[in-house]
Design a protein around this motif. Structure first.
Motif, PDB file in Angstrom:
ATOM      1  N   LYS A 106       0.835  -1.204   0.000  1.00  0.00           N
ATOM      2  CA  LYS A 106       0.000   0.000   0.000  1.00  0.00           C
ATOM      3  C   LYS A 106       0.870   1.255   0.000  1.00  0.00           C
ATOM      4  O   LYS A 106       1.633   1.486   0.935  1.00  0.00           O
ATOM      5  CB  LYS A 106      -0.908  -0.003   1.229  1.00  0.00           C
ATOM      6  N   ALA A 178      -6.520   0.483  11.382  1.00  0.00           N
ATOM      7  CA  ALA A 178      -6.408  -0.424  10.233  1.00  0.00           C
ATOM      8  C   ALA A 178      -6.585  -1.885  10.629  1.00  0.00           C
ATOM      9  O   ALA A 178      -6.405  -2.787   9.805  1.00  0.00           O
ATOM     10  CB  ALA A 178      -5.060  -0.233   9.536  1.00  0.00           C
ATOM     11  N   TRP A 186     -14.637   1.093   7.912  1.00  0.00           N
ATOM     12  CA  TRP A 186     -14.070   1.886   6.814  1.00  0.00           C
ATOM     13  C   TRP A 186     -15.124   2.224   5.765  1.00  0.00           C
ATOM     14  O   TRP A 186     -14.904   3.073   4.909  1.00  0.00           O
ATOM     15  CB  TRP A 186     -12.921   1.133   6.132  1.00  0.00           C
ATOM     16  N   SER A 226       0.105  -8.905  12.393  1.00  0.00           N
ATOM     17  CA  SER A 226      -0.233  -8.497  11.024  1.00  0.00           C
ATOM     18  C   SER A 226      -1.730  -8.254  10.839  1.00  0.00           C
ATOM     19  O   SER A 226      -2.135  -7.572   9.903  1.00  0.00           O
ATOM     20  CB  SER A 226       0.259  -9.536  10.020  1.00  0.00           C
ATOM     21  N   GLN A 229      -2.452  -4.172  12.048  1.00  0.00           N
ATOM     22  CA  GLN A 229      -1.849  -2.964  11.478  1.00  0.00           C
ATOM     23  C   GLN A 229      -1.411  -3.217  10.048  1.00  0.00           C
ATOM     24  O   GLN A 229      -1.344  -4.360   9.605  1.00  0.00           O
ATOM     25  CB  GLN A 229      -0.667  -2.520  12.334  1.00  0.00           C
ATOM     26  N   VAL A 230      -1.131  -2.130   9.335  1.00  0.00           N
ATOM     27  CA  VAL A 230      -0.615  -2.275   7.968  1.00  0.00           C
ATOM     28  C   VAL A 230       0.645  -1.420   7.805  1.00  0.00           C
ATOM     29  O   VAL A 230       0.841  -0.429   8.511  1.00  0.00           O
ATOM     30  CB  VAL A 230      -1.643  -1.848   6.894  1.00  0.00           C
TER      31      VAL A 230
END
Ligand code: TRP
Ligand code: MN
Length: 448
Positions: A106, A178, A186, A226, A229-230
Motif C-alpha cells: 500500500k 487499520a 471503513w 499483522s 496494522q498495515v
C-alpha cells in the motif's frame, strides 16, 4: 550522464524541466537551506523495506496499490479528509487481498504530492490568461495573477503539512484503525447505501467469519500483529528538485543517500528525459523509484531508463507506471514488456489508467470516464497475460469524498452533474464508490 560522482546537488548542472521561475533566487535558496536543517520525514530503513516489498511485486508474489490525490491541497487539509482517504485505500486493499489472495503493498500519493507539471506555462481561466497553477508547494490556484507568483515560503508549508499528514497516517495505520476487525468501519455512509457498498459489506462479513473460524481453531488472533496494522508508504512526483535535494540525507548505517521526503519518488512523462536533471537525481537516491511510461515511449528509451535508474537490477528498485490510454495500450504495451523482459530487468509494472484517459467535457471540466479507466486496465492485464509478465499494480487518483469528477460507475455520474461536487485542484479523481467498484473489478482480473 555527468562524469562527476553523484551528489544530491549534481542535478543542478543539467537541464531541469518544469521548474518554477522563483521571483528571487536568493529567497528560494534560503528556503532550501531551512528545509535542509529540518528532520527527515521518512527513514532509510523504511524505504529499504518498501524496496523489498516491491521486490516481491516484481517477482509476481504481491500487488502494488498506489493511490491518492492528483494534487494535495493546502486548503483541504483536515483529519477527516485524511482519514476518509485512508478508509478507501484500506477498503481497496482488503478487497484486493481477499478477492485475489495476494499480498497488497500500500503506497499513498500523499504527504508530499504538492507539485504539478504543466503542459503550458500559462492557462486560460475564463477570459484571462494567468501563469499556470503548479501545485500548492509553488503557487496558489486562485484565479488572479498575484496568487500565481511562485512563493518559496510554500516549500516549508508543504513540508509541515506533509509531516502532520504522515503523523496521522502512521497513527491510523499502526494504532488500531487499520485493524482487520474494523473492516466494517471503513465503509462510509454514502458508500454503504450503494450497490458497491453492499458488495463490500458482504465481503467484510465473510472476513469476520474467517477470523472467527481461525479463533475457534485455536489460533491466537490477538497475538497476530499483522491482523492489527498495515505498512503504509508515501510517494510523490519528485518535481521540484530543490525541495527533494534539501530532504536528501546520507543514511548513517549504509552511507547511501535517501530522499527522506517520501518512501518512493517518481518522475512523470514531462520530466523523464534521460539526460535531464530529474532522472539524474533519481539515479543517485536509494529509495524505490518510479517512472511514468506513455504510449509514445520507444523500447530503446525504456531500456536506457532501466539501465540508468537500476543498473544493479535490484528487484523493487524500479517501477514502470504505464499511462497509455484505453485506445493505445493494446498496441503500445506489448513491445515494451518484451524488451524489458528480454533485457532481464526486474521491474514492477503498474498501470496508471487515469492520465491517458483525460478529456475536457462540454461544460469545460477536465474529466475521465470510468469505462475508459476499466478498458485501459483490461488492456494492461491482457498484455501481461500474453507476455507472461506479472501485472504488478495500479496507480490511481482518488479521494474518500463523494465528489463528481469522473463520469460513470454504478452511480452513473453524467456530464451535466460534474459541477455538483467538483473540488479537485488538478485532475479528476475517482470517488469512494467508484474506487471500491474498481477494486472489485481489478481483483477479478487478477484472479483470472
Ligand atoms: N497486515 C496485513 C496487510 O497489510 C493484513 C491487514 C490488516 C490488512 N489490516 C488491513 C489488509 C487492512 C488490508 C487492509 O495486508
Ligand atoms: Mn494527475
Amino acid at each position: 550522464m555527468s562524469p562527476t560522482v553523484w551528489t544530491p546537488q549534481r542535478w543542478r548542472e543539467l537541464p531541469a524541466a518544469q521548474q518554477p521561475e522563483w521571483p528571487d533566487e536568493d529567497d528560494y535558496e534560503r528556503a532550501l537551506k531551512q528545509l535542509a536543517a529540518l528532520p527527515p520525514l521518512v527513514f532509510a530503513g523504511e524505504a529499504r523495506r518498501l524496496t523489498r516489498a516491491l521486490g516481491q511485486v516484481a517477482a509476481g508474489e504481491a500487488f502494488l496499490l498506489q493511490a491518492g490525490d492528483c494534487a494535495e491541497s493546502f486548503a483541504e487539509f483536515s483529519a477527516d479528509a485524511i482519514r476518509d482517504k485512508l478508509k478507501v485505500i484500506l477498503q481497496m486493499a482488503v478487497v484486493l487481498t481477499y478477492g485475489a489472495g495476494v499480498p497488497v503493498v500500500k503506497v499513498g500519493r500523499i504527504a508530499g504530492q504538492f507539485a504539478k507539471p504543466r503542459s503550458s506555462p500559462t492557462e486560460l481561466v475564463g477570459e484571462v490568461e494567468l501563469p499556470a497553477f503548479r501545485g500548492h508547494m509553488v503557487n496558489d490556484d486562485a484565479a488572479d495573477a498575484a496568487a500565481r507568483v511562485p512563493d518559496p515560503r510554500r516549500l516549508a508549508a508543504a513540508y509541515h503539512q506533509s509531516a502532520s499528514t504522515l503523523n496521522l497516517v502512521r497513527a491510523f495505520t499502526k494504532g488500531g484503525f487499520a485493524d482487520l476487525s474494523r473492516v466494517h468501519v471503513w465503509n462510509q455512509q454514502f458508500v454503504a447505501s450503494s450497490e458497491e457498498g453492499r458488495r463490500y459489506e458482504q465481503m467484510a462479513n465473510e472476513i469476520d467469519r474467517a477470523l472467527r473460524f481461525m479463533a475457534a481453531c485455536g489460533i491466537d488472533l490477538g497475538g497476530e500483529e499483522s491482523l492489527h496494522q498495515v505498512d503504509f508508504y508515501t510517494s510523490h512526483d519528485a518535481l521540484i528538485l530543490g525541495y527533494e535535494e534539501a530532504l536528501t540525507r546520507m543514511d548513517s548505517l549504509t552511507g547511501d543517500y535517501y530522499d527522506c521526503s517520501a518512501h518512493m519518488l517518481w518522475v512523470g512523462e514531462r520530466t523523464r528525459q534521460l539526460d535531464g536533471a530529474h532522472v539524474d537525481f533519481l539515479s543517485g537516491i536509494h529509495n524505490p523509484v518510479g517512472c511514468k511510461v506513455s504510449a509514445s515511449m520507444t523500447t530503446e528509451e525504456v531500456l536506457a531508463l532501466c539501465e540508468r535508474l537500476n543498473p544493479g537490477r535490484v528487484p523493487g528498485r524500479l517501477t514502470l507506471i504505464t499511462r497509455m490510454g484505453a485506445a493505445a495500450v493494446a498496441d503500445a504495451l506489448p513491445p515494451l514488456l518484451a524488451a524489458v523482459q528480454d533485457a532481464g530487468h526486474p521491474v514492477v509494472w503498474a498501470c496508471d489508467p487515469m492520465h491517458g484517459n483525460t478529456f475536457v467535457s462540454e461544460g469545460g471540466r477536465k474529466t475521465r470516464r470510468f469505462d475508459d479507466i476499466l478498458a485501459e486496465l483490461r488492456g494492461f492485464f491482457a498484455a501481461h497475460l500474453a507476455a507472461g509478465t506479472w501485472p504488478g499494480g495500479v496507480h490511481l487518483e482518488l479521494t474518500g469524498d463523494d465528489v463528481t469528477e469522473c463520469l460513470g460507475g454504478f452511480g452513473d455520474i453524467l456530464e451535466d452533474q460534474l459541477h455538483e461536487r467538483y473540488t479537485t485542484t488538478c485532475d479528476p479523481r475517482l470517488n469512494a464508490r467508484q474506487a471500491i467498484d474498481l477494486a472489485f473489478r481489478v481483483a477479478e482480473m487478477l484472479r483470472t
